[in-house]
Design a protein around this motif. Structure first.
Motif, PDB file in Angstrom:
ATOM      1  N   ILE A 105       4.508   0.058  10.453  1.00  0.00           N
ATOM      2  CA  ILE A 105       4.127   1.075   9.473  1.00  0.00           C
ATOM      3  C   ILE A 105       2.607   1.137   9.426  1.00  0.00           C
ATOM      4  CG2 ILE A 105       4.322   1.844   7.090  1.00  0.00           C
ATOM      5  CD1 ILE A 105       6.804   0.113   6.812  1.00  0.00           C
ATOM      6  N   GLY A 106       2.036   2.079  10.130  1.00  0.00           N
ATOM      7  CA  GLY A 106       0.577   2.186  10.180  1.00  0.00           C
ATOM      8  C   GLY A 106      -0.026   0.935  10.787  1.00  0.00           C
ATOM      9  N   ARG A 107      -0.898   0.289   9.999  1.00  0.00           N
ATOM     10  CA  ARG A 107      -1.557  -0.922  10.488  1.00  0.00           C
ATOM     11  C   ARG A 107      -0.732  -2.187  10.223  1.00  0.00           C
ATOM     12  NH1 ARG A 107      -6.870  -0.062  11.770  1.00  0.00           N
ATOM     13  NH2 ARG A 107      -7.795   1.906  11.047  1.00  0.00           N
ATOM     14  N   PHE A 108       0.418  -2.027   9.578  1.00  0.00           N
ATOM     15  CA  PHE A 108       1.255  -3.173   9.242  1.00  0.00           C
ATOM     16  C   PHE A 108       2.411  -3.301  10.226  1.00  0.00           C
ATOM     17  CE2 PHE A 108      -0.795  -2.201   5.229  1.00  0.00           C
ATOM     18  CZ  PHE A 108      -1.066  -3.449   4.696  1.00  0.00           C
ATOM     19  N   ILE A 109       2.767  -4.549  10.513  1.00  0.00           N
ATOM     20  CA  ILE A 109       3.988  -4.847  11.251  1.00  0.00           C
ATOM     21  C   ILE A 109       4.800  -5.813  10.390  1.00  0.00           C
ATOM     22  CG2 ILE A 109       5.011  -5.879  13.303  1.00  0.00           C
ATOM     23  CD1 ILE A 109       2.558  -5.077  14.868  1.00  0.00           C
ATOM     24  N   LEU A 110       5.955  -5.355   9.940  1.00  0.00           N
ATOM     25  CA  LEU A 110       6.838  -6.177   9.125  1.00  0.00           C
ATOM     26  C   LEU A 110       7.934  -6.749  10.016  1.00  0.00           C
ATOM     27  CD1 LEU A 110       7.252  -3.776   6.070  1.00  0.00           C
ATOM     28  CD2 LEU A 110       5.509  -5.531   6.427  1.00  0.00           C
ATOM     29  N   SER A 111       8.096  -8.062   9.990  1.00  0.00           N
ATOM     30  CA  SER A 111       9.094  -8.716  10.833  1.00  0.00           C
ATOM     31  C   SER A 111       9.934  -9.662   9.993  1.00  0.00           C
ATOM     32  CB  SER A 111       8.419  -9.501  11.971  1.00  0.00           C
ATOM     33  OG  SER A 111       7.619  -8.661  12.768  1.00  0.00           O
ATOM     34  N   GLY A 112      11.155  -9.852  10.417  1.00  0.00           N
ATOM     35  CA  GLY A 112      12.042 -10.772   9.726  1.00  0.00           C
ATOM     36  C   GLY A 112      13.039 -11.374  10.696  1.00  0.00           C
TER      37      GLY A 112
END
Length: 850
Positions: free
Chosen positions: A477-484
């Protein structure tokens, strides 16, 4: 009339617009790496006039306007030009460019030694080679920024071990690339490419940042068109008997197939067994089982070849078949037959609260082993998906004999086989800006082992099984990378032990148990990138249930947060920092009910306890890299402090030392520092390397029910200089300094041990085809407090060089030294050893490359 003309023009315009379309795609080389700055042109098929053009970006992507029937022309420096015809329903293109052999030959003559293109640094190997260099390892060790382990072929770049080793873009060797490093003929290698921030799994490119370095070996065009083979060997004389050495290497490279075959054997002290070491773990499951039965033998590898009395045979087969552009099958088989022996005199002082216990024994050691490793791997590495399944087996049949004479004479024999099977499965799929991953890792480790000490017999049988399956996902998401990541980890350790010949009063001698665990875990993380900063915050959380067969078991919740910050300040300077709080998993291997005889002197005792260790650590790092100037510096400092719920114990019971753990917090703190610097010296065709390691730790143990604090400090500094004085004259010098300190406040004693090693080599041409090499080694070792032992070694080698073969006559250990002396500090003990080494030897050898 004007109306008709206008109508015709409109019709032609509509037809032209309808025929136009957008062509997009990605351009890579044969290794799958993106080709940036490639020129894409649309050309009229009739007039040959250029209509539109563009360049690929750093990821090799392009978008261009074209019409049906146009020619799509693709060109890039060092690659062959390609042309495609544009069709109406033309899908997105994935174009692979091949190297231009004519361009490569021009580079060999005119190009600079180092070229940088994006994150890839290309080193022209011929710039650094010198007379006498035969293998890739010989030359690479001289390239600025590189460090090559002479024993196992492991490669480090700018102080970090490489993450992958490719030959022409294909991962043939996997973790056992040392065989290639130590065998590839350097004259067939064109360039070595360092791929910084390398991500081997293409689908992860947009989701995971990596600071890993990989290397790719580019072969000369002539080497790709035939079998590459080398043969070397020799015979010689030693004090008692003869010497032999033989090695053969064969390699075949095709666009879709690679294979390497080797056979090596010798009894000259060359440790070819280390070349089969697994140098890369690939995030595999590792067995927690340790060597519970271990003979206190002299170290055959203490002085490398001078102390190794061996008879070794190594056979290896490595083959890779590329099925299509994205998928391949890889097979590896390695077999090692090894016999080595060592003899030494060891004087050991054990510091106890009742005085100093001294043991002085003469040790005669013999080891015979057979090791078989086999692996088969299927991999499909595409841009939008990834699939891998890897099955491997590692089987070791090891027998050891140790005969000790002196204070405590004993005869020991150990039968120590280890059988390990692993299976690793992984599948990843990209959906736009989302990524879904499923992984399954499995391991089985079996160790049916026996130890015979005089009339005592220790039998132990261990079976360890573990499986780990997880599902993970990432979203950009834009400059964010969310991982799980969510997964299940489960395993079991089965233990059986029987000790015969020791009085029952010392403890439980026979028994069996099992320990099982199941863990449900999640690992969320968030990565944020802004300008030159990268922030990653993650936290391992798990709910664990443990069940020991001799109690009711327990459940625990673990949480370990971690923060990493990286700042790319300039093109050459990088700064990093990290902080973590780690809660350690319980070690399944510590749960067993009996005493286990490790050797004639030491016994180990298990502990069934579910308390957890916690550690806090902070670290900072600084890295400077300028490949064009041949300069690289890396500094890393880490401070760790933690609490263990256990305290190490050491009890002297009769003739035995019983080691175990007891409940009770142990606090410790430590400092670790790593410094590496490398500077190329262009006008001397050489480089200067400096490396320093420092560790300091404060802790304590319980000895005979009394707390014994101890402090340790360790420092190792290595510096080496490799230069060419004048044409044909090469000089190398290496200095190694070691300092080991152990303070024992309870005894009012401090043991300091210093060691110095000076190593120099010189190559002098005597005429056009004849040269002389000398190797000088000087050791200055502290064997007791302020008591030093000096040792001096000298080797000479006369080399005759022809077009396709070399002949050499080596005279090693000219002064016929027969022993090497050194001192060691251990926990609340120190020892001095005088070990036998190889005496004077004469060796006549050849090297032939068709």
């Amino acid at each position: 009339m004007k109306k008709y003309i206008t109508l015709c023009l409109l019709i032609l315009l509509v037809q032209s617009i309808s025929a136009q379309r957008i062509v997009e795609g990605v351009i890579t080389d044969v290794g799958g790496r993106p080709v940036s700055a490639a020129i894409i042109k649309t050309v009229d098929a009739t007039t040959k006039k250029t209509l539109h053009f563009c360049q690929t970006d750093t990821k090799g992507k392009f978008t261009i306007t074209a019409q049906e029937g146009n020619i799509l022309s693709i060109s890039a420096i060092s690659y062959k030009k390609q042309e495609l015809k544009v069709t109406m329903d033309m899908p997105a293109q994935h174009i692979t460019l091949e190297e231009d052999t004519k361009t490569l030959s021009e580079i060999t003559v005119k190009a600079k030694p180092i070229k940088i293109k994006g994150d890839t640094i290309q080193y022209l190997l011929t710039t650094y080679k010198k007379e006498g260099d035969r293998t890739l390892a010989d030359v690479l060790a001289r390239v600025p920024g590189f460090d090559v382990n002479k024993e196992n072929g492991e490669i480090q770049y700018e102080g970090k071990s490489i993450s992958n080793f490719y030959i022409e873009g294909m991962n043939l060797m996997g973790g056992k690339y040392g065989l290639a490093t130590k065998s590839l003929p350097q004259e067939d290698v064109a360039t070595v490419e360092v791929m910084k921030h390398h991500q081997p799994i293409r689908v992860l490119d947009d989701f995971t940042y990596t600071d890993d370095n990989a290397i790719n070996i580019r072969m000369k065009q002539g080497a790709k068109a035939r079998w590459m083979t080398t043969y070397s060997g020799g015979i010689g004389l030693k004090s008692h008997g003869g010497l032999w050495n033989y090695e053969t290497f064969a390699m075949r490279l095709k666009p879709s197939f690679q294979t390497i075959l080797t056979y090596k054997t010798n009894n000259i002290g060359k440790n070819i067994r280390r070349e089969t070491d697994n140098l890369l773990s690939f995030n595999e499951l590792q067995s927690p089982l340790s060597a519970m039965l271990s003979l206190p033998s002299p170290s055959p590898l203490l002085l490398k070849g001078r102390s190794l009395f061996n008879r070794t045979h190594v056979v290896s087969l490595n083959a890779l078949q590329r099925i299509d552009e994205n998928s391949q099958v890889n097979v590896q088989i390695t077999f090692v037959n090894d016999r080595n022996e060592a003899t030494s005199l060891r004087h050991s002082d054990f510091y106890t609260n009742s005085g100093i216990k001294t043991i002085e024994n003469r040790k005669q050691y013999l080891e015979k082993s057979n090791d078989l490793f086999a692996k088969i791997k299927y991999e499909n590495n595409a841009k939008n998906h990834y699939l891998k399944n890897e099955l491997s087996g590692d089987f070791s049949w090891n027998k050891q004999w140790l005969n000790e004479q002196g204070t405590q004479p004993h005869k020991m024999m150990g039968n120590l086989p280890i059988y390990t099977l692993k299976d690793n499965f992984s599948i990843m799929k990209k959906y736009g800006k989302r990524l879904i991953t499923l992984q399954s890792k499995n391991i089985m480790d079996v160790r049916p082992q026996q130890l015979y000490v005089d009339s005592l017999v220790q039998s132990i049988n261990q079976h360890y099984y573990e499986t780990n399956t997880d599902v993970s996902g990432s979203l950009r998401i834009g400059r964010f990378i969310l991982s799980g990541e969510i997964g299940v980890n489960a395993g079991e350790h089965r233990f059986t032990s029987d000790l015969v010949g020791v009085p029952d009063s010392i403890g439980l001698l026979m028994g069996k148990s099992s320990f099982a665990f199941a863990s449900f875990y999640t690992n969320p993380s968030i990565e944020y990138t802004v300008k030159d900063f990268n922030f990653t915050l993650s936290g391992d959380m798990s709910y664990n249930h443990y069940k020991y067969s001799l109690d009711n078991g327990q459940s625990k919740f673990l949480f370990s947060p971690n923060l990493q910050i990286r700042w790319k300040a300039t093109a050459t300077w990088t700064f990093s920092a990290n902080a973590s709080i780690n809660t350690m998993q319980i070690n399944a291997a510590q749960f067993y009910p009996t005493l286990v005889l490790q050797d004639y002197q030491y016994m180990n005792k298990g502990l069934a306890d579910y308390n957890l260790s916690k550690e806090k650590s902070v670290g900072i790092g600084v890295a400077y890299s300028d490949a064009l100037k041949g300069t690289s510096i890396r500094l890393r400092i880490t401070k760790s402090f933690g609490t263990s719920p256990y305290t190490s114990t050491q009890d002297f019971v009769g003739n035995y030392i019983v080691e175990s753990l007891t409940s009770g917090d142990t606090k410790y703190n430590s400092w670790n520092m790593f410094l590496m610097g490398s500077q190329g010296i262009g006008f001397l065709k050489g480089k200067l390397n400096v490396k320093a390691l420092y560790n300091a730790m404060n802790s304590y143990m319980v000895q005979n029910s009394q707390q014994m604090p101890y402090d340790t400090k360790n420092l190792k500094i290595t510096s080496n200089l490799d230069i060419g004085l004048i044409k044909g004259v090469d000089l190398a010098y290496k200095l190694t300094y070691g300092f080991h300190q152990m303070k024992m406040p309870a005894f009012g004693k401090t043991s300091n041990l210093n060691s110095w090693k000076h190593e120099g080599s010189l190559r002098i041409p005597l005429c056009k085809v004849l040269s002389l090499e000398t190797l000088t080694e000087y050791y200055h070792n502290e064997i007791a407090q302020k008591e030093f032992k000096d040792m001096f070694f000298q080797d000479f080698t006369l080399i005759f060089k022809a077009k396709h073969f070399d002949l050499s006559l080596a005279w090693n250990n000219v002064f016929n030294n027969k022993s090497y002396s050194y001192g060691i500090n251990n926990t609340l003990s120190s020892s001095f050893s005088n070990q036998d080494i190889r005496g004077r030897e004469l060796m006549l050898s050849f090297y032939y490359k068709p």
